[in-house]
Scaffold this active site. Sequence first.
Site, PDB file in Angstrom:
ATOM      1  N   LYS A 105      13.200  11.649  -8.493  1.00 37.98           N
ATOM      2  CA  LYS A 105      12.364  11.846  -7.310  1.00 37.98           C
ATOM      3  C   LYS A 105      12.333  10.586  -6.440  1.00 37.98           C
ATOM      4  O   LYS A 105      11.653  10.537  -5.426  1.00 37.98           O
ATOM      5  CB  LYS A 105      10.949  12.236  -7.731  1.00 37.98           C
ATOM      6  CG  LYS A 105      10.863  13.622  -8.390  1.00 37.98           C
ATOM      7  CD  LYS A 105       9.426  14.058  -8.530  1.00 37.98           C
ATOM      8  CE  LYS A 105       9.193  15.102  -9.593  1.00 37.98           C
ATOM      9  NZ  LYS A 105       9.712  16.422  -9.267  1.00 37.98           N
TER      10      LYS A 105
ATOM     11  N   ASP B  76       0.056   9.989 -13.669  1.00 40.77           N
ATOM     12  CA  ASP B  76       1.377  10.533 -13.360  1.00 40.77           C
ATOM     13  C   ASP B  76       1.756  10.102 -11.934  1.00 40.77           C
ATOM     14  O   ASP B  76       1.154  10.580 -10.964  1.00 40.77           O
ATOM     15  CB  ASP B  76       1.312  12.064 -13.487  1.00 40.77           C
ATOM     16  CG  ASP B  76       2.624  12.731 -13.079  1.00 40.77           C
ATOM     17  OD1 ASP B  76       3.596  12.013 -12.763  1.00 40.77           O
ATOM     18  OD2 ASP B  76       2.659  13.974 -13.072  1.00 40.77           O
TER      19      ASP B  76
END
Lengths: 144, 408
Positions: free
Chosen positions: B224, B198
């Site tokens: 993000k 991740d």
Amino acid sequence: MDLNNLYSQIITENSRAAHNRRPVPGATLSLEGNNPSCGDDIVLQVKIENGIIEDLGFVGTGCAISQASASLMIDLIKGKTVEEAKSLVDLYLRMIKGEADEKEYIDRLEDCSALAGVSKVPARVKCAVLAWHTLEDALNNQNV
Amino acid sequence: MLSQYYKKDFKILSKLENDMRLVYLDNAATTQKPDVVLAAVKRYYTADNANPHRGVYELAMRATDVHENARSVIAAFLNAERAEEIIFTRNATEALNLVAYSYGLANLKTDDEIAVAISEHHSNLVPWQRVAEATGAKIVYLYPNEQGEYTEEELTSKIGKSTKILAMAHVSNVLGIENPVKFATRLVHQNGGIAVIDCAQSVAHMKVDVRDIDADFVAFSGHKIYAPMGIGVLYGKYDLLDAMPPFLSGGDMISHVHESGTTYAKPPRKFEAGTCNLGDEAGLVEAIRYVERIDIDKIREHETELCKKALEGLNSLGGIDIYPSVSSKSRSLISFNIRGVHPHDAATIMDSYGVCVRAGHHCAEPLMERLGIGSCLRASFAIYNDMEDVDIFIRSVEQTRKVMGIGS
């Protein structure tokens, strides 16, 4: 600043809250309330006899607002009838949403009216109502 | 400082919040979006919008080009071998669920093991719990040491012949330091398993090279890394993707559909059922170009410096618990608690000084349990933050202690 005032009242209240942080002997109701997004978690215990709320106590963790509101609620509700308690919970929830009449809540909610300022901090409303919703659920489900 | 050049690219940061400068330190939750990204989204919808892969008219061909060009840009950004290894999703969560339900359900059986780092975000943990439940596989948790690091001893003792899948973040969204993903990936490969990494918390802060890590799957969220919300990416090694069953099914992921059944398209289209989010893909491409223009290594250096200053400030205040308390590694975020103050009260008071920090369990409850806390505060940095932001942040922590009646 409003927030400083709100917090100074909350801190004072929490310093007096120890007497309400305890399990209730012979409790007739016990209900857990939590705010999943915060990790706040309380267990509220209530002892009802002949329609009168004789005793209440809470254990658990949470922010200063949730803990102060639980303790203030207990001081207010103790000795009231179930019907009165439901009416006070309703008034408190309306006060936190900024929908209650100021004179009415100062009059009937006594020290709990110190938390009226939370209505100006929307992100924290869920903290101020945790114990109250838990009591509401407990009272509504007591015959189930 | 770098930030003086870049703050002006973000309109939201020039606006006052309650008459105060906005000190946005919740970048690990989502970053702000620069004007060029917003313009790219608008440009797509005002110049190139049509449904890709379906029309034969020129506009539809242009939309298809936007879509496939975005795939190539992302492949190059991650150093993937080929563009077909890039699949568009809504976010990292959807990408990780795709791997769990497609690869996981098809390949796991009773008593196989899934090694999951305890610091994983719920999105790289809950899908594995569900897949384990469905297949009879077991989850083996990996634990960090006091410095928040996964040691080689810990990894070697937990990853073995039964390990079919490793689930680990490149950087934890709470601990904020780089995990040894290369070592862990090599170890799981030696044992015949695959690695799901991740990269949601690393991709905007350091170089992510999928071939250097040798990860089998990598996920990240566009929002993000300065791109819009609603666009995410899954990288997968082509042969693995090719052998996997589809995740969602419907339009654009088929080869042929007959009354008797369906044959599927090749990757990546096999995993992109329904119309994709092209506007935000165009935004993501622009965000990646933005980051590449600045240079990811310079961004890392800048954020590390801010973090160091913030850590010094917090340590000099005293009465602050930092997680992990000590680390030799650089961080791009700081998780901490003000002793005696619940993080929600702290975040409310800090907000009154214009400072946005996250308070809560950060979707990482197992790690919180491990740390012995219910929740904490997190300050996370981005390219547009500067030393003045850090100063205001430290002052707001100081003020919080005062308001809560702690210290002098």
